[in-house]
Design a protein around this motif. Structure first.
Motif, PDB file in Angstrom:
ATOM      1  N   PRO A  28       0.946  -1.092  -0.022  1.00 31.91           N
ATOM      2  CA  PRO A  28       0.090  -0.052  -0.027  1.00 31.91           C
ATOM      3  C   PRO A  28       0.870   1.270  -0.256  1.00 31.91           C
ATOM      4  O   PRO A  28       1.783   1.391   0.804  1.00 31.91           O
ATOM      5  CB  PRO A  28      -0.641  -0.157   1.277  1.00 31.91           C
ATOM      6  N   TRP A  29       0.600   2.124  -0.926  1.00 29.80           N
ATOM      7  CA  TRP A  29       1.436   3.405  -0.873  1.00 29.80           C
ATOM      8  C   TRP A  29       0.844   4.406   0.206  1.00 29.80           C
ATOM      9  O   TRP A  29       0.125   5.181  -0.224  1.00 29.80           O
ATOM     10  CB  TRP A  29       1.294   3.914  -2.339  1.00 29.80           C
ATOM     11  N   THR A  30       1.180   4.205   1.219  1.00 32.60           N
ATOM     12  CA  THR A  30       0.748   4.943   2.546  1.00 32.60           C
ATOM     13  C   THR A  30       2.211   5.893   3.011  1.00 32.60           C
ATOM     14  O   THR A  30       3.065   5.679   2.566  1.00 32.60           O
ATOM     15  CB  THR A  30       0.266   4.076   3.804  1.00 32.60           C
ATOM     16  N   SER A  31       1.604   6.943   3.865  1.00 35.17           N
ATOM     17  CA  SER A  31       2.558   7.744   4.308  1.00 35.17           C
ATOM     18  C   SER A  31       3.557   6.968   5.284  1.00 35.17           C
ATOM     19  O   SER A  31       4.753   7.166   4.921  1.00 35.17           O
ATOM     20  CB  SER A  31       1.873   8.675   5.373  1.00 35.17           C
ATOM     21  N   PRO A  32       3.585   5.871   5.988  1.00 32.23           N
ATOM     22  CA  PRO A  32       4.518   5.035   6.730  1.00 32.23           C
ATOM     23  C   PRO A  32       5.315   4.520   6.000  1.00 32.23           C
ATOM     24  O   PRO A  32       6.364   4.289   5.946  1.00 32.23           O
ATOM     25  CB  PRO A  32       3.559   4.146   7.628  1.00 32.23           C
ATOM     26  N   VAL A  33       4.805   3.794   4.790  1.00 25.91           N
ATOM     27  CA  VAL A  33       5.560   3.019   3.730  1.00 25.91           C
ATOM     28  C   VAL A  33       6.568   3.949   3.166  1.00 25.91           C
ATOM     29  O   VAL A  33       7.669   3.626   2.925  1.00 25.91           O
ATOM     30  CB  VAL A  33       4.662   2.468   2.691  1.00 25.91           C
ATOM     31  N   ILE A  34       6.158   5.020   2.745  1.00 26.25           N
ATOM     32  CA  ILE A  34       6.923   6.203   2.150  1.00 26.25           C
ATOM     33  C   ILE A  34       7.976   6.591   2.918  1.00 26.25           C
ATOM     34  O   ILE A  34       9.329   6.608   2.381  1.00 26.25           O
ATOM     35  CB  ILE A  34       6.222   7.465   1.547  1.00 26.25           C
ATOM     36  N   ALA A  35       7.610   6.877   4.213  1.00 26.85           N
ATOM     37  CA  ALA A  35       8.613   7.231   4.973  1.00 26.85           C
ATOM     38  C   ALA A  35       9.755   6.185   5.433  1.00 26.85           C
ATOM     39  O   ALA A  35      10.899   6.407   5.453  1.00 26.85           O
ATOM     40  CB  ALA A  35       8.133   7.604   6.720  1.00 26.85           C
ATOM     41  N   ARG A  36       9.372   4.890   5.574  1.00 27.26           N
ATOM     42  CA  ARG A  36      10.275   3.871   5.685  1.00 27.26           C
ATOM     43  C   ARG A  36      11.072   3.599   4.473  1.00 27.26           C
ATOM     44  O   ARG A  36      12.402   3.412   4.713  1.00 27.26           O
ATOM     45  CB  ARG A  36       9.291   2.431   5.958  1.00 27.26           C
ATOM     46  N   ALA A  37      10.622   3.742   3.325  1.00 25.50           N
ATOM     47  CA  ALA A  37      11.469   3.673   2.080  1.00 25.50           C
ATOM     48  C   ALA A  37      12.375   4.754   2.047  1.00 25.50           C
ATOM     49  O   ALA A  37      13.610   4.484   1.631  1.00 25.50           O
ATOM     50  CB  ALA A  37      10.500   3.449   0.865  1.00 25.50           C
ATOM     51  N   LYS A  38      11.953   6.075   2.463  1.00 29.78           N
ATOM     52  CA  LYS A  38      12.960   6.826   2.532  1.00 29.78           C
ATOM     53  C   LYS A  38      14.221   6.773   3.609  1.00 29.78           C
ATOM     54  O   LYS A  38      15.263   7.057   3.312  1.00 29.78           O
ATOM     55  CB  LYS A  38      12.660   8.418   2.730  1.00 29.78           C
ATOM     56  N   GLU A  39      13.905   6.169   4.713  1.00 31.30           N
ATOM     57  CA  GLU A  39      14.776   5.814   5.482  1.00 31.30           C
ATOM     58  C   GLU A  39      15.968   4.868   4.876  1.00 31.30           C
ATOM     59  O   GLU A  39      17.084   4.876   5.270  1.00 31.30           O
ATOM     60  CB  GLU A  39      14.014   4.965   7.135  1.00 31.30           C
ATOM     61  N   LEU A  40      15.265   3.753   4.266  1.00 30.40           N
ATOM     62  CA  LEU A  40      16.188   2.684   3.663  1.00 30.40           C
ATOM     63  C   LEU A  40      17.071   3.408   2.619  1.00 30.40           C
ATOM     64  O   LEU A  40      18.247   3.069   2.546  1.00 30.40           O
ATOM     65  CB  LEU A  40      15.071   1.552   3.046  1.00 30.40           C
ATOM     66  N   GLU A  41      16.655   4.477   1.798  1.00 32.18           N
ATOM     67  CA  GLU A  41      17.334   4.760   0.787  1.00 32.18           C
ATOM     68  C   GLU A  41      18.793   5.643   1.402  1.00 32.18           C
ATOM     69  O   GLU A  41      19.548   5.720   1.174  1.00 32.18           O
ATOM     70  CB  GLU A  41      16.563   6.163   0.171  1.00 32.18           C
ATOM     71  N   ALA A  42      18.331   6.037   2.855  1.00 27.87           N
ATOM     72  CA  ALA A  42      19.397   6.801   3.521  1.00 27.87           C
ATOM     73  C   ALA A  42      20.304   6.101   4.369  1.00 27.87           C
ATOM     74  O   ALA A  42      21.066   6.412   4.858  1.00 27.87           O
ATOM     75  CB  ALA A  42      18.685   8.138   4.570  1.00 27.87           C
ATOM     76  N   GLY A  43      20.144   4.706   4.161  1.00 29.24           N
ATOM     77  CA  GLY A  43      21.098   3.691   4.617  1.00 29.24           C
ATOM     78  C   GLY A  43      20.418   3.400   6.393  1.00 29.24           C
ATOM     79  O   GLY A  43      21.418   2.662   7.024  1.00 29.24           O
ATOM     80  N   ASN A  44      19.313   3.789   6.868  1.00 29.12           N
ATOM     81  CA  ASN A  44      18.888   3.565   7.965  1.00 29.12           C
ATOM     82  C   ASN A  44      18.411   2.180   8.101  1.00 29.12           C
ATOM     83  O   ASN A  44      17.035   2.007   8.030  1.00 29.12           O
ATOM     84  CB  ASN A  44      17.908   4.749   8.566  1.00 29.12           C
ATOM     85  N   TRP A  45      19.087   1.134   8.126  1.00 28.05           N
ATOM     86  CA  TRP A  45      18.820  -0.215   8.077  1.00 28.05           C
ATOM     87  C   TRP A  45      18.497  -0.776   9.344  1.00 28.05           C
ATOM     88  O   TRP A  45      18.444  -2.348   9.714  1.00 28.05           O
ATOM     89  CB  TRP A  45      19.624  -1.040   7.152  1.00 28.05           C
ATOM     90  N   GLY A  46      18.732  -0.412  10.455  1.00 33.15           N
ATOM     91  CA  GLY A  46      18.687  -0.703  11.846  1.00 33.15           C
ATOM     92  C   GLY A  46      19.850  -1.471  12.588  1.00 33.15           C
ATOM     93  O   GLY A  46      20.901  -1.027  11.753  1.00 33.15           O
TER      94      GLY A  46
END
Length: 252
Positions: free
Chosen positions: A204-222
């Protein structure tokens, strides 16, 4: 795009879709291309197209460099004017032919990431698609057009591997699963390519999904081991440069 003499000749381009299946592990770029394959997006049910064709060569090149980064075959650093550079790790070539071709290109000298993406990207689609066909994940077929002419189409191969990859990405983006490096890189590359909205039925193209994807783009993988942290930094640098490159091109 004009090809320069220093650009690599990507090995594997002469592979065919013969009966023998590939047995070695797929590269990150193969997984990414398989995810971008949309099995039922053609004019007739059961035929597929590749999402993001206009920016595909940058996206696939980003996956090749990310794979090299995850395998500690390359490292990144700062160049003149704050640009990002990538260089081969000496005496640590990958065994895969396509990855090795990119590594050989980088072993000559460190290069700007944008330069590498533009150099290795244009020749990747064909050999990667042939690999997916060789594995049986995608197959070539023919359909009648206008009831008269037969036209070549791409169809789902029925192996289920695309569905498994998509489920892993969905678990990461929607369910908040702990990211594995390869899955995180795939999700980041999909996000950076601008194609994630096309997966809205499964993701689902939701705000939480978009935010999580942007975190991954930035290298925030946990959290992860120190070696994985280095790989995340390398991969995030490469993915972000791929994002910049694709943003400058027209989207499908």
């Amino acid at each position: 795009m004009t090809q320069h003499s220093e650009e690599p000749s990507v090995h594997g381009a002469t592979e065919t879709s013969g009966p023998a299946e590939r047995t070695e592990a797929p590269t990150l770029a193969e997984d990414l291309l398989l995810l971008l394959f949309q099995p039922n997006s053609g004019l007739r049910s059961g035929t597929g197209t590749i999402a993001g064709e206009n920016t595909l060569f940058y996206t696939l090149a980003g996956a090749v460099l990310a794979d090299l980064g995850l395998g500690d075959h390359v490292r990144t650093g700062s160049g003149r004017g704050g640009t990002n550079r990538v260089e081969a790790v000496e005496d640590h070539p990958p065994s895969d032919d396509i990855l090795r071709s990119a590594w050989d290109y980088l072993s000559v000298k460190p290069r700007n990431v944008q330069t590498v993406l533009a150099a290795i990207g244009p020749t990747l689609r064909s050999p990667l698609l042939e690999r997916l066909i060789g594995r049986g994940d995608i197959r070539r077929g023919t359909r009648r057009a206008l009831g008269l002419f037969r036209t070549a189409v791409l169809e789902d191969g029925g192996t289920g591997r695309r569905s498994r990859l998509l489920a892993d990405v969905r678990d990461l983006l929607v369910e908040g699963a702990e990211p594995q490096p390869r899955v995180a890189a795939l999700a980041a590359l999909l996000s950076g390519s601008g194609t994630l909205p096309q997966f809205h039925r499964e993701i689902p193209w939701t705000s939480p999904v978009i935010a999580r994807a942007k975190e991954l783009e930035a290298g925030n993988w946990g959290a992860g081991a120190a070696a994985e942290a280095v790989a995340r930094t390398v991969t995030a640098t490469i993915v972000n440069n791929a994002v910049i490159a694709t943003a400058a091109l027209p989207q499908n």
